[in-house]
Motif scaffolding. Structure first.
Motif, PDB file in Angstrom:
ATOM      1  N   LEU A 155       3.174 -98.649  10.441  1.00 32.30           N
ATOM      2  CA  LEU A 155       3.349 -98.906  11.875  1.00 32.30           C
ATOM      3  C   LEU A 155       4.813 -98.803  12.280  1.00 32.30           C
ATOM      4  CD1 LEU A 155       0.870-101.822  12.573  1.00 32.30           C
ATOM      5  CD2 LEU A 155       0.830 -99.541  13.560  1.00 32.30           C
ATOM      6  N   ARG A 156       5.676 -99.400  11.486  1.00 34.27           N
ATOM      7  CA  ARG A 156       7.112 -99.360  11.792  1.00 34.27           C
ATOM      8  C   ARG A 156       7.618 -97.920  11.787  1.00 34.27           C
ATOM      9  NH1 ARG A 156       8.381-102.445   8.051  1.00 34.27           N
ATOM     10  NH2 ARG A 156       9.034-100.912   6.501  1.00 34.27           N
ATOM     11  N   GLN A 157       7.221 -97.151  10.788  1.00 37.29           N
ATOM     12  CA  GLN A 157       7.665 -95.770  10.703  1.00 37.29           C
ATOM     13  C   GLN A 157       7.053 -94.918  11.812  1.00 37.29           C
ATOM     14  OE1 GLN A 157       6.692 -94.766   6.650  1.00 37.29           O
ATOM     15  NE2 GLN A 157       8.696 -95.404   5.920  1.00 37.29           N
ATOM     16  N   ALA A 158       5.796 -95.152  12.148  1.00 36.63           N
ATOM     17  CA  ALA A 158       5.154 -94.394  13.224  1.00 36.63           C
ATOM     18  C   ALA A 158       5.848 -94.660  14.555  1.00 36.63           C
ATOM     19  CB  ALA A 158       3.677 -94.754  13.315  1.00 36.63           C
ATOM     20  N   LYS A 159       6.266 -95.884  14.787  1.00 33.76           N
ATOM     21  CA  LYS A 159       6.984 -96.201  16.025  1.00 33.76           C
ATOM     22  C   LYS A 159       8.346 -95.511  16.059  1.00 33.76           C
ATOM     23  CE  LYS A 159       4.662-100.598  16.792  1.00 33.76           C
ATOM     24  NZ  LYS A 159       4.788-102.063  16.791  1.00 33.76           N
TER      25      LYS A 159
ATOM     26  N   VAL B 254       7.028 -82.581  14.530  1.00 29.58           N
ATOM     27  CA  VAL B 254       7.003 -83.365  13.295  1.00 29.58           C
ATOM     28  C   VAL B 254       7.838 -82.682  12.212  1.00 29.58           C
ATOM     29  CG1 VAL B 254       5.503 -84.386  11.556  1.00 29.58           C
ATOM     30  CG2 VAL B 254       4.739 -84.282  13.929  1.00 29.58           C
ATOM     31  N   VAL B 255       7.783 -81.363  12.144  1.00 24.20           N
ATOM     32  CA  VAL B 255       8.597 -80.626  11.173  1.00 24.20           C
ATOM     33  C   VAL B 255      10.077 -80.861  11.455  1.00 24.20           C
ATOM     34  CG1 VAL B 255       9.274 -78.311  10.421  1.00 24.20           C
ATOM     35  CG2 VAL B 255       6.855 -78.901  10.641  1.00 24.20           C
TER      36      VAL B 255
ATOM     37  N   LEU C 256       3.991 -89.681   4.214  1.00 28.26           N
ATOM     38  CA  LEU C 256       2.700 -90.362   4.158  1.00 28.26           C
ATOM     39  C   LEU C 256       2.277 -90.838   5.545  1.00 28.26           C
ATOM     40  CD1 LEU C 256       3.045 -92.500   0.903  1.00 28.26           C
ATOM     41  CD2 LEU C 256       1.842 -90.329   1.200  1.00 28.26           C
ATOM     42  N   THR C 257       3.224 -91.368   6.305  1.00 27.21           N
ATOM     43  CA  THR C 257       2.924 -91.831   7.661  1.00 27.21           C
ATOM     44  C   THR C 257       2.554 -90.650   8.555  1.00 27.21           C
ATOM     45  OG1 THR C 257       4.410 -93.715   7.387  1.00 27.21           O
ATOM     46  CG2 THR C 257       3.829 -93.099   9.643  1.00 27.21           C
ATOM     47  N   VAL C 258       3.262 -89.545   8.416  1.00 27.05           N
ATOM     48  CA  VAL C 258       2.956 -88.345   9.203  1.00 27.05           C
ATOM     49  C   VAL C 258       1.550 -87.850   8.884  1.00 27.05           C
ATOM     50  CG1 VAL C 258       3.548 -85.898   9.422  1.00 27.05           C
ATOM     51  CG2 VAL C 258       5.319 -87.631   9.625  1.00 27.05           C
ATOM     52  N   ARG C 259       1.172 -87.907   7.627  1.00 23.62           N
ATOM     53  CA  ARG C 259      -0.191 -87.495   7.250  1.00 23.62           C
ATOM     54  C   ARG C 259      -1.234 -88.404   7.895  1.00 23.62           C
ATOM     55  NH1 ARG C 259       0.750 -86.179   0.843  1.00 23.62           N
ATOM     56  NH2 ARG C 259       1.838 -84.207   1.162  1.00 23.62           N
TER      57      ARG C 259
ATOM     58  N   LYS D  30      -5.836 -83.257  13.188  1.00 23.75           N
ATOM     59  CA  LYS D  30      -5.123 -81.992  13.040  1.00 23.75           C
ATOM     60  C   LYS D  30      -5.116 -81.599  11.570  1.00 23.75           C
ATOM     61  CE  LYS D  30      -3.547 -81.808  17.320  1.00 23.75           C
ATOM     62  NZ  LYS D  30      -3.831 -80.760  18.251  1.00 23.75           N
ATOM     63  N   SER D  31      -5.081 -80.334  11.293  1.00 19.35           N
ATOM     64  CA  SER D  31      -5.052 -79.853   9.911  1.00 19.35           C
ATOM     65  C   SER D  31      -3.630 -79.460   9.507  1.00 19.35           C
ATOM     66  CB  SER D  31      -6.002 -78.667   9.752  1.00 19.35           C
ATOM     67  OG  SER D  31      -5.595 -77.621  10.609  1.00 19.35           O
ATOM     68  N   TRP D  32      -2.656 -80.202   9.968  1.00 21.01           N
ATOM     69  CA  TRP D  32      -1.265 -79.924   9.661  1.00 21.01           C
ATOM     70  C   TRP D  32      -1.010 -80.124   8.171  1.00 21.01           C
ATOM     71  CZ3 TRP D  32       0.931 -83.453  14.050  1.00 21.01           C
ATOM     72  CH2 TRP D  32       0.747 -82.820  15.290  1.00 21.01           C
ATOM     73  N   LYS D  33      -0.298 -79.176   7.571  1.00 15.61           N
ATOM     74  CA  LYS D  33       0.109 -79.270   6.177  1.00 15.61           C
ATOM     75  C   LYS D  33       1.632 -79.215   6.132  1.00 15.61           C
ATOM     76  CE  LYS D  33      -4.106 -78.994   4.633  1.00 15.61           C
ATOM     77  NZ  LYS D  33      -4.809 -80.193   4.374  1.00 15.61           N
ATOM     78  N   PHE D  34       2.208 -80.050   5.273  1.00 14.32           N
ATOM     79  CA  PHE D  34       3.653 -80.111   5.136  1.00 14.32           C
ATOM     80  C   PHE D  34       4.006 -79.958   3.670  1.00 14.32           C
ATOM     81  CE2 PHE D  34       2.381 -82.735   8.723  1.00 14.32           C
ATOM     82  CZ  PHE D  34       3.083 -82.151   9.752  1.00 14.32           C
TER      83      PHE D  34
END
Length: 91
Positions: free
Chosen positions: A26-30, A53-54, A74-77, A85-89
């Motif tokens: 949550l902290r990282q997502a914010k 995000v990239v 991990l938070t981005v995933r 979304k099917s985003w891959k990093f």
């Protein structure tokens, strides 16, 4: 006047793990939301594109340790899963 975006409610369906892990996500997502909002004026994750995000992963976190970048990944995933979304990093 609209309400501020509630990241905790947004991620509620995909957050699992211990309390400490959920709080970290949550902290990282914010923080991710704040950085993208400041740079591109995209207030909610629904308005984000993969390039936002990239940018965060490549340019904003480039001075952080490898472990920190991994935890943000991990938070981005989690965010991508919630957005369906099917985003891959490759980080």
């Amino acid at each position: 006047m609209s309400k501020p975006f509630d990241m905790e409610l947004f991620l509620a369906g995909v957050l699992t793990g211990s309390r400490a892990t959920r709080q970290r996500h949550l902290r990282q997502a914010k923080l991710i939301q704040a950085e993208i909002s400041e740079r591109w004026q995209r207030e909610t994750p629904w308005a984000w594109q993969r390039k936002h995000v990239v940018w965060l992963l490549e340019h904003r976190l480039n001075t952080c340790s490898e472990a920190t970048r991994y935890y943000y990944l991990l938070t981005v995933r989690l965010l991508a899963r919630r957005l369906e979304k099917s985003w891959k990093f490759n980080y």
